[in-house]
Design an enzyme around this catalytic site. Sequence first.
Site, PDB file in Angstrom:
ATOM      1  NE  ARG A 106      64.058 -13.539  60.406  1.00 21.82           N
ATOM      2  CZ  ARG A 106      63.796 -14.742  60.703  1.00 21.82           C
ATOM      3  NH1 ARG A 106      64.361 -15.849  60.209  1.00 21.82           N
ATOM      4  NH2 ARG A 106      63.093 -14.950  62.115  1.00 21.82           N
ATOM      5  CE  LYS A 128      60.699   7.065  48.002  1.00 21.65           C
ATOM      6  NZ  LYS A 128      59.789   8.029  47.657  1.00 21.65           N
ATOM      7  CD  GLU A 170      56.139   9.883  37.797  1.00 16.38           C
ATOM      8  OE1 GLU A 170      56.911  10.706  38.596  1.00 16.38           O
ATOM      9  OE2 GLU A 170      55.141   9.480  39.083  1.00 16.38           O
ATOM     10  CE  LYS A 212      63.238   6.942  41.423  1.00 14.68           C
ATOM     11  NZ  LYS A 212      61.976   6.482  41.726  1.00 14.68           N
ATOM     12  CD  GLU A 222      61.007  10.367  49.983  1.00 12.92           C
ATOM     13  OE1 GLU A 222      60.981   9.660  49.179  1.00 12.92           O
ATOM     14  OE2 GLU A 222      60.063  11.106  50.482  1.00 12.92           O
ATOM     15  NE  ARG A 226      63.895   7.611  46.201  1.00 12.02           N
ATOM     16  CZ  ARG A 226      63.927   6.590  46.162  1.00 12.02           C
ATOM     17  NH1 ARG A 226      64.991   5.974  46.815  1.00 12.02           N
ATOM     18  NH2 ARG A 226      63.215   5.740  45.209  1.00 12.02           N
ATOM     19  CG  HIS A 233      54.439  12.600  43.098  1.00 14.08           C
ATOM     20  ND1 HIS A 233      55.035  13.103  42.319  1.00 14.08           N
ATOM     21  CD2 HIS A 233      54.237  11.120  42.900  1.00 14.08           C
ATOM     22  CE1 HIS A 233      55.270  12.160  41.100  1.00 14.08           C
ATOM     23  NE2 HIS A 233      55.039  10.962  41.833  1.00 14.08           N
ATOM     24  CG  HIS A 237      50.208  10.761  46.426  1.00 10.19           C
ATOM     25  ND1 HIS A 237      51.348  10.818  47.302  1.00 10.19           N
ATOM     26  CD2 HIS A 237      50.511  10.087  45.627  1.00 10.19           C
ATOM     27  CE1 HIS A 237      52.505  10.027  46.633  1.00 10.19           C
ATOM     28  NE2 HIS A 237      52.015   9.517  45.461  1.00 10.19           N
ATOM     29  CG  HIS A 248      50.788   7.668  40.530  1.00  7.10           C
ATOM     30  ND1 HIS A 248      50.587   8.496  41.513  1.00  7.10           N
ATOM     31  CD2 HIS A 248      52.250   7.886  39.923  1.00  7.10           C
ATOM     32  CE1 HIS A 248      51.826   8.975  41.910  1.00  7.10           C
ATOM     33  NE2 HIS A 248      52.990   8.583  40.900  1.00  7.10           N
TER      34      HIS A 248
HETATM   35  N1  GLY Z   1      58.803   8.056  42.953  1.00  5.42           N
HETATM   36  C1  GLY Z   1      59.687   8.689  43.897  1.00  5.42           C
HETATM   37  C2  GLY Z   1      60.693   8.120  44.556  1.00  5.42           C
HETATM   38  O1  GLY Z   1      61.071   6.926  44.011  1.00  5.42           O
HETATM   39  O2  GLY Z   1      61.388   8.771  45.436  1.00  5.42           O
END
Ligand code: GLY
Length: 340
Positions: A106, A128, A170, A212, A222, A226, A233, A237, A248
């Site tokens: 957990r 993320k 990026e 960022k 998000e 965000r 992307h 993708h 990527h």
């Molecule tokens: N790579 C996009 C984000 O971290 O939201």
Amino acid sequence: MTNNIGVTSSSSVYFGKTDALLKQLLPEGRVIVISDSNIDRTHHELLTRYEYILIGQGEQAKSLATLDNIYRKLIEMGADRTTFILGIGGGIVTDIAGFVASTYMRGVKFGFVTTTLLGAVDASVGGKNGVNVGGFKNMVGLFSQPQFVVCDASLLSTLPKRELRAGLAEVIKTAILGDAELFEILEKSTFNTLCKESALLEDVITRCVRVKASVVAEDEREGGRRRILNLGHTIAHAIEKSTSQFSHGEAVAIGLYHITKSALAQKMIGESDANRILSLIEQYGFSTALPTDLNQLLKAIEGDKKRKGDSLHLIFPTAIGAVEDRVVAYKDLKTIFDNI
Ligand code: GLY
């Protein structure tokens, strides 16, 4: 004084030398490293200071099978809730390490040493974590912040050129969406200069992390802002789903190129700014042509339709340093990309 940028109240990115920073940041007690065979080859000595688990390389390693394997190893090793997980590697390693640490028993505490440019400027920052399932990227995952991310630009000097260039996609994305000065720095520089001048590369990385961090601080999960980090992307993708030819970052560069052309065709961005973006992507040596037929890419984008309803958010550049988040109906995608 330590040079660091706070991302959330409990997570910061630290810039400097890995050894000194780990001494300062790692807690007392057991540390288990998750890394990959590439890092084992290039930074073996760093890994051998800890107990470590290696994963495979490439997107296929971002799987439920990899997670299962690591959980079993942690159980065998007797890892408990006081164990600290340290992910050392690029975006795939940090995604996996963050997921494992957030779910094993957990949740245990974790941190990262990021070893790729793409990891430093994007993947390792912001919490993320996810794995791919059924051909869908990052389909299962969670938001969970590392206690720290160590960003040591000297580790990046061992990166192959292709990997560094992929990370620059990026960087260019970040400059377009939130740092016009960074965009100018990139325009005045070249790929070779950035590879050679570590102070310049450090400045570029720091700027990206600042952008960022400010976006994530505002919208960690998000729900809104965000989403701008997904600039380029959607196409990227779809490319990654349709062909294994591009990494990527390389796919992101193609995505940035074509979303800019689409913004220009729709008069969302002026010609001069759009041309600066297109030229910068070319200047850094990226392939820009769509690798497959547009219809196939649209099908790949529409493959996500079931989970997203009838429309999706597309992020368009509107100036150097500014973007717009537009909700676009799937049925209109063909028109939007037809004249690019
Ligand atoms: N790579 C996009 C984000 O971290 O939201």
